[in-house]
Structure formats: structure tokens, C-alpha cells
Design a protein around this motif. Structure first.
Motif, PDB file in Angstrom:
ATOM      1  N   PRO A  97     -12.594 -17.634 -31.063  1.00 51.31           N
ATOM      2  CA  PRO A  97     -11.524 -17.130 -30.205  1.00 51.31           C
ATOM      3  C   PRO A  97     -10.872 -15.838 -30.675  1.00 51.31           C
ATOM      4  N   GLU A  98     -11.154 -15.404 -31.916  1.00 52.68           N
ATOM      5  CA  GLU A  98     -10.537 -14.181 -32.438  1.00 52.68           C
ATOM      6  C   GLU A  98     -11.558 -13.049 -32.447  1.00 52.68           C
ATOM      7  N   PHE A  99     -11.231 -11.950 -31.767  1.00 51.46           N
ATOM      8  CA  PHE A  99     -12.113 -10.783 -31.729  1.00 51.46           C
ATOM      9  C   PHE A  99     -11.275  -9.555 -31.385  1.00 51.46           C
ATOM     10  N   SER A 100     -11.781  -8.392 -31.715  1.00 54.86           N
ATOM     11  CA  SER A 100     -11.031  -7.149 -31.498  1.00 54.86           C
ATOM     12  C   SER A 100     -11.689  -6.212 -30.486  1.00 54.86           C
ATOM     13  N   THR A 101     -12.917  -6.544 -30.056  1.00 54.97           N
ATOM     14  CA  THR A 101     -13.660  -5.702 -29.131  1.00 54.97           C
ATOM     15  C   THR A 101     -14.359  -6.563 -28.093  1.00 54.97           C
ATOM     16  N   VAL A 102     -14.393  -6.091 -26.862  1.00 59.53           N
ATOM     17  CA  VAL A 102     -15.209  -6.708 -25.813  1.00 59.53           C
ATOM     18  C   VAL A 102     -16.260  -5.691 -25.406  1.00 59.53           C
ATOM     19  N   ALA A 103     -17.528  -6.075 -25.521  1.00 56.51           N
ATOM     20  CA  ALA A 103     -18.628  -5.166 -25.205  1.00 56.51           C
ATOM     21  C   ALA A 103     -19.417  -5.675 -24.004  1.00 56.51           C
ATOM     22  N   LEU A 109     -17.466  -4.737 -17.277  1.00 56.00           N
ATOM     23  CA  LEU A 109     -16.105  -4.511 -17.773  1.00 56.00           C
ATOM     24  C   LEU A 109     -15.154  -4.225 -16.616  1.00 56.00           C
ATOM     25  N   ALA A 110     -15.613  -3.426 -15.657  1.00 47.84           N
ATOM     26  CA  ALA A 110     -14.761  -3.083 -14.515  1.00 47.84           C
ATOM     27  C   ALA A 110     -14.534  -4.285 -13.605  1.00 47.84           C
ATOM     28  N   TYR A 120      -6.222 -10.016 -22.624  1.00 48.82           N
ATOM     29  CA  TYR A 120      -6.593  -9.288 -23.840  1.00 48.82           C
ATOM     30  C   TYR A 120      -6.232  -7.806 -23.717  1.00 48.82           C
ATOM     31  N   PRO A 121      -4.957  -7.510 -23.488  1.00 49.48           N
ATOM     32  CA  PRO A 121      -4.573  -6.108 -23.254  1.00 49.48           C
ATOM     33  C   PRO A 121      -4.794  -5.202 -24.457  1.00 49.48           C
ATOM     34  N   ASP A 122      -4.800  -5.767 -25.654  1.00 47.13           N
ATOM     35  CA  ASP A 122      -4.925  -4.946 -26.857  1.00 47.13           C
ATOM     36  C   ASP A 122      -6.344  -4.906 -27.428  1.00 47.13           C
ATOM     37  N   VAL A 123      -7.263  -5.587 -26.790  1.00 48.20           N
ATOM     38  CA  VAL A 123      -8.645  -5.610 -27.277  1.00 48.20           C
ATOM     39  C   VAL A 123      -9.386  -4.379 -26.771  1.00 48.20           C
ATOM     40  N   ARG A 124     -10.117  -3.734 -27.673  1.00 44.23           N
ATOM     41  CA  ARG A 124     -10.869  -2.527 -27.312  1.00 44.23           C
ATOM     42  C   ARG A 124     -12.059  -2.898 -26.428  1.00 44.23           C
ATOM     43  N   ARG A 125     -12.355  -2.048 -25.452  1.00 39.72           N
ATOM     44  CA  ARG A 125     -13.493  -2.283 -24.566  1.00 39.72           C
ATOM     45  C   ARG A 125     -14.599  -1.280 -24.876  1.00 39.72           C
ATOM     46  N   GLU A 126     -15.779  -1.804 -25.073  1.00 39.15           N
ATOM     47  CA  GLU A 126     -16.916  -0.974 -25.468  1.00 39.15           C
ATOM     48  C   GLU A 126     -18.017  -1.069 -24.405  1.00 39.15           C
ATOM     49  N   ALA A 127     -18.361   0.062 -23.809  1.00 38.60           N
ATOM     50  CA  ALA A 127     -19.421   0.093 -22.801  1.00 38.60           C
ATOM     51  C   ALA A 127     -20.779   0.210 -23.492  1.00 38.60           C
ATOM     52  N   VAL A 128     -21.709  -0.666 -23.104  1.00 39.47           N
ATOM     53  CA  VAL A 128     -23.070  -0.635 -23.645  1.00 39.47           C
ATOM     54  C   VAL A 128     -24.056  -0.608 -22.480  1.00 39.47           C
ATOM     55  N   ALA A 129     -25.351  -0.511 -22.786  1.00 38.21           N
ATOM     56  CA  ALA A 129     -26.363  -0.264 -21.763  1.00 38.21           C
ATOM     57  C   ALA A 129     -26.541  -1.419 -20.786  1.00 38.21           C
ATOM     58  N   SER A 130     -26.224  -2.633 -21.197  1.00 42.30           N
ATOM     59  CA  SER A 130     -26.412  -3.801 -20.322  1.00 42.30           C
ATOM     60  C   SER A 130     -25.545  -4.942 -20.831  1.00 42.30           C
ATOM     61  N   THR A 131     -25.366  -5.971 -19.979  1.00 39.32           N
ATOM     62  CA  THR A 131     -24.625  -7.151 -20.427  1.00 39.32           C
ATOM     63  C   THR A 131     -25.348  -7.818 -21.596  1.00 39.32           C
ATOM     64  N   ALA A 132     -26.681  -7.794 -21.588  1.00 37.48           N
ATOM     65  CA  ALA A 132     -27.447  -8.412 -22.671  1.00 37.48           C
ATOM     66  C   ALA A 132     -27.237  -7.678 -23.990  1.00 37.48           C
ATOM     67  N   ARG A 133     -27.082  -6.355 -23.942  1.00 40.78           N
ATOM     68  CA  ARG A 133     -26.788  -5.611 -25.168  1.00 40.78           C
ATOM     69  C   ARG A 133     -25.426  -6.017 -25.714  1.00 40.78           C
ATOM     70  N   GLY A 134     -24.470  -6.276 -24.834  1.00 39.71           N
ATOM     71  CA  GLY A 134     -23.173  -6.756 -25.281  1.00 39.71           C
ATOM     72  C   GLY A 134     -23.281  -8.110 -25.954  1.00 39.71           C
ATOM     73  N   VAL A 135     -24.121  -8.986 -25.400  1.00 39.41           N
ATOM     74  CA  VAL A 135     -24.342 -10.305 -26.000  1.00 39.41           C
ATOM     75  C   VAL A 135     -24.961 -10.155 -27.385  1.00 39.41           C
ATOM     76  N   GLU A 136     -25.901  -9.231 -27.530  1.00 35.26           N
ATOM     77  CA  GLU A 136     -26.503  -8.984 -28.841  1.00 35.26           C
ATOM     78  C   GLU A 136     -25.444  -8.540 -29.852  1.00 35.26           C
ATOM     79  N   ARG A 137     -24.542  -7.650 -29.391  1.00 32.01           N
ATOM     80  CA  ARG A 137     -23.473  -7.189 -30.285  1.00 32.01           C
ATOM     81  C   ARG A 137     -22.615  -8.366 -30.734  1.00 32.01           C
ATOM     82  N   ALA A 138     -22.289  -9.272 -29.801  1.00 26.58           N
ATOM     83  CA  ALA A 138     -21.427 -10.415 -30.135  1.00 26.58           C
ATOM     84  C   ALA A 138     -22.119 -11.364 -31.105  1.00 26.58           C
ATOM     85  N   ARG A 139     -23.434 -11.504 -30.984  1.00 27.74           N
ATOM     86  CA  ARG A 139     -24.161 -12.376 -31.910  1.00 27.74           C
ATOM     87  C   ARG A 139     -24.191 -11.792 -33.329  1.00 27.74           C
ATOM     88  N   GLU A 140     -24.227 -10.468 -33.384  1.00 30.60           N
ATOM     89  CA  GLU A 140     -24.322  -9.793 -34.682  1.00 30.60           C
ATOM     90  C   GLU A 140     -22.982  -9.629 -35.376  1.00 30.60           C
TER      91      GLU A 140
END
Length: 277
Positions: A97-103, A109-110, A120-140
Motif C-alpha cells: 500500500p505504500e508507494f511514491s510513483t504511479v506508472a 493515467l488520464a 493519491y494527490p502527492d504521488v508522482r505520475r510517470e508515463a511509460v510506453a504501455s500499461t504492461a511496462r508500468g506493471v513491469e516497473r511495479a514488479r521491479e
């Protein structure tokens, strides 16, 4: 038949592509789907006949048209042979439940902007090439959450929240593209790209009147820069009529006269499938 779409595995495009394979009589297994990192690459691969089918997102009910898809369809000679409409249900995925970025993909994101602003107004939003790339980031990285399909909650990720899209009606249109030689005149809808090669008062009205005067409904009208010079545009039209119809041929004849300094591309006629995956 292998279908190429936006990757890596786990994107909404991947799920739509599997549905397309099943509609074509295939098994819909992951072996039937290949991936590229951009829509431009997908359309180019189909135009060059590296693949017989490609699946590209073209419009979302919340965020509107996918500009890269429109531009790719204007730049390469392909056909559109089917439209697939799929509901989009987003989940917030993370290791905890604790994280600082949403990818995620910029569209995802929109589509969840209101939810993120509220929770999550204070969480940074990071645009990546696809939703699956965001999932990869979260796993890592445990400090990163992703927005993606709920089925991606595996291999160390949990569903922090589900159905976080801002509208329950959230849905995406995907176009199935094929080589230009497979273009069809049969179907209930037709997609066109029109480049007038000119600009004067009343030009757009002339183009629209060609359809209106023949009782042809426009389900979508979009303008995109042609890339030739500032203020020069292509127009994308989706009409609720087939190329086989006499009224459509008459309208296109009139439009081609208006666009004698440019060109008119018939992407083809097709039918719509609604899929849930």
C-alpha cells in the motif's frame, strides 16, 4: 494467424488481439500474438506484410482519439477490416500500500485522473510506453504502483484498488489493420483519411455536406496536422455506411473533386465486434 499489437504481454491491446485471433477461428493463445513497442511499428509491420493482422487502439471514450494511431494510418497504406470495442477496467497494482510513483500509459493515467487526484494527490505520475511496462516497473520497484488490467495482479503484485477509471462507461475502440490488398467494400462502417491539399473558407463544410446531403451519418471527425507545413491538415472520417453503397460512392466522388490537389484514402469498410476479456 499471428496478430501484432502493442506490447509487452499484459496490455489491453494484447487482450484485444487475443479476442481478434479467436474471432478469426484461432485459439487466442499467447503464441498467436506478437508485440511491437509503438503503434507506428505495428502499422508499418502490417503494411510491409510482415504480419497479416495488427490491432491498434484508436479511440477511448474518456480521453478521445489516439493521435499516433491516426497519424500511422495516414502515413502507411493499410486497410481496416474490423473494429473491436472493449470495456476498460483499471486496477491499481503494487507490491504493497505504500508507494511514491504511479506508472502507466499516458491514456491510462488520464482515464484515472480523478481517482488519483482524490486518493493519491502527492504521488508522482510517470508515463511509460504501455500499461504492461508500468506493471513491469511495479514488479521491479516497491516504490512504484501501476495502473493496468486486474489480471496483472500476480508475481508479487496485489490489487490495491479496482475499477479506478473515472467513468464506468470507459471503453476503447481497437482497429484491426491488414495489408492494403485485403481492403473490403462490405461492412456497416467505413474509415477514410482525406487530405484536401488546400485551405479556404468553407472547405470543411464542403466535405461534410457531401455526407450530409446523402443522409450518411458521421460517427467521428478528426483533424490531424499533415506534417507538411503549419496549418495544413488531414481529416479522418468514420461514416456509418459501407463503400459498397451507391450513396457512399457518390459522396466520395464529390469529395475527390474537392480534394483534387490532395488525396482520399479509403481504409475500408468493416463491422464492429464487442468483446469482454
Amino acid at each position: 494467424m499471428q496478430v501484432v499489437t502493442l506490447g509487452p504481454a499484459g496490455t489491453y491491446s494484447h487482450r484485444a488481439a487475443r479476442a481478434v485471433v479467436k474471432l478469426q477461428g484461432g485459439s487466442g493463445s499467447d503464441d498467436d500474438v506478437a508485440f511491437r513497442e509503438s503503434v507506428t511499428e505495428i502499422v508499418a509491420a502490417v503494411a510491409d506484410e510482415e504480419f497479416s493482422r495488427g490491432v491498434v487502439p484508436v479511440e477511448n471514450s474518456i480521453e478521445g482519439s489516439v493521435d499516433e494511431s491516426l497519424d500511422a494510418l495516414a502515413e502507411r497504406d493499410v486497410s481496416v477490416v474490423r473494429e473491436v470495442v472493449s470495456p476498460i477496467r483499471h486496477a491499481l497494482l503494487a507490491q504493497g500500500p505504500e508507494f511514491s510513483t504511479v506508472a502507466s500509459h499516458p491514456q491510462a493515467l488520464a482515464q484515472c485522473r480523478e481517482y488519483l487526484n482524490e486518493h493519491y494527490p502527492d504521488v508522482r505520475r510517470e508515463a511509460v510506453a504501455s500499461t504492461a511496462r508500468g506493471v513491469e516497473r511495479a514488479r521491479e520497484d516497491a516504490s512504484v504502483a501501476a495502473i493496468g488490467h486486474p489480471a496483472n495482479a500476480e508475481n508479487g503484485l496485489e490489487r490495491i484498488a479496482e475499477n479506478i477509471q473515472d467513468r464506468d462507461s470507459n471503453a476503447t475502440r481497437f482497429l484491426v489493420v491488414a495489408p492494403a490488398t485485403e481492403r473490403s467494400d462490405a461492412g456497416g462502417k467505413t474509415s477514410l483519411v482525406v487530405y484536401p491539399g488546400a485551405n479556404y473558407p468553407g472547405l470543411l463544410l464542403e466535405l461534410l455536406s457531401a455526407f450530409a446531403n446523402r443522409d450518411i451519418n458521421l460517427s467521428r471527425v478528426e483533424s490531424r496536422p499533415s506534417g507538411r507545413r503549419l496549418g495544413d491538415y488531414c481529416f479522418h472520417f468514420d461514416i456509418e455506411a459501407g463503400l459498397y453503397e451507391a450513396r457512399t460512392q457518390a459522396a466520395l466522388g464529390e469529395i475527390e473533386t474537392v480534394c483534387e490537389k490532395g488525396w482520399v484514402r479509403r481504409l475500408g469498410s468493416y463491422d464492429t465486434e464487442h468483446v469482454v476479456d
